[in-house]
Write a protein that holds these residues in place. Structure first.
Motif, PDB file in Angstrom:
ATOM      1  N   SER A  57       0.828  -1.208   0.000  1.00 54.59           N
ATOM      2  CA  SER A  57       0.000   0.000   0.000  1.00 54.59           C
ATOM      3  C   SER A  57       0.858   1.252   0.000  1.00 54.59           C
ATOM      4  O   SER A  57       2.042   1.215   0.344  1.00 54.59           O
ATOM      5  CB  SER A  57      -0.935   0.024   1.223  1.00 54.59           C
ATOM      6  OG  SER A  57      -0.196   0.160   2.416  1.00 54.59           O
ATOM      7  N   GLN A  59       0.256   5.269   1.421  1.00 54.32           N
ATOM      8  CA  GLN A  59      -0.587   6.199   2.163  1.00 54.32           C
ATOM      9  C   GLN A  59      -0.083   7.610   1.916  1.00 54.32           C
ATOM     10  O   GLN A  59       1.135   7.847   1.933  1.00 54.32           O
ATOM     11  CB  GLN A  59      -0.531   5.875   3.658  1.00 54.32           C
ATOM     12  CG  GLN A  59      -1.374   6.784   4.515  1.00 54.32           C
ATOM     13  CD  GLN A  59      -1.289   6.405   5.988  1.00 54.32           C
ATOM     14  OE1 GLN A  59      -0.411   5.676   6.411  1.00 54.32           O
ATOM     15  NE2 GLN A  59      -2.207   6.928   6.769  1.00 54.32           N
ATOM     16  N   THR A 104      -5.243   5.939   1.946  1.00 51.47           N
ATOM     17  CA  THR A 104      -4.411   4.753   1.794  1.00 51.47           C
ATOM     18  C   THR A 104      -4.929   3.962   0.614  1.00 51.47           C
ATOM     19  O   THR A 104      -6.112   3.637   0.561  1.00 51.47           O
ATOM     20  CB  THR A 104      -4.437   3.875   3.058  1.00 51.47           C
ATOM     21  OG1 THR A 104      -3.916   4.645   4.156  1.00 51.47           O
ATOM     22  CG2 THR A 104      -3.587   2.623   2.883  1.00 51.47           C
TER      23      THR A 104
END
Length: 149
Positions: A57, A59, A104
């Protein structure tokens, strides 16, 4: 053709193999914060990751366009590409995020990334563009798992 004969007893179990060695890599995070960027201004930043990694991920702390590259040369070659044009495959763009605020973005499935600097190292190059309407310092946090030492 005759009848099938009797099935004999099962043999003894085989020898158990040796236990494996090593460890499974855990998720880690790496963050970088830009200097204050005016609206539509960009900065090239670096973060220490690994020579190879799985990206889970990204963010962002505010509205921004984040691009993660395989090398500083790939970033330089991609520097003038507009936000509305996809990168050409094979040119060193690992992943991108265009966020509308603090957000995110999860990669499912994860994105494989690696360092293609010469020689390969742990420095990952990113371009961060402030897509908001006012000046902001933007924090980018990557969640990764190491795949290469």
């Amino acid at each position: 053709i005759g009848a099938t004969g009797y099935t004999g007893p099962a043999g003894a179990p085989g020898v158990t193999g040796p236990a494996g060695s090593g460890s499974i890599a855990s998720r880690t995070t790496a963050s970088v914060t830009t200097a204050t960027l005016a609206a539509n201004a960009s900065a090239v930043v670096t973060v220490n990751l690994y020579k190879g990694f799985n990206l889970y991920s990204i963010q962002t702390s505010s509205a921004s366009w984040i691009t993660v590259y395989t090398s500083s040369a790939a970033q330089a070659a991609d520097n003038t590409r507009p936000i509305n044009i996809d990168p050409v495959p094979g040119t060193g763009v690992i992943a991108e995020v265009i966020s509308t605020g603090a957000q995110t973005v999860l990669y499912t499935p994860f994105v494989g990334g690696w360092n293609n600097n010469s020689p390969p190292n742990i420095i990952t190059t990113m371009k961060v563009t402030n897509t908001g309407s006012s000046s902001a310092a933007i924090t980018v946090t990557l969640v990764v798992v190491q795949t290469e030492a």
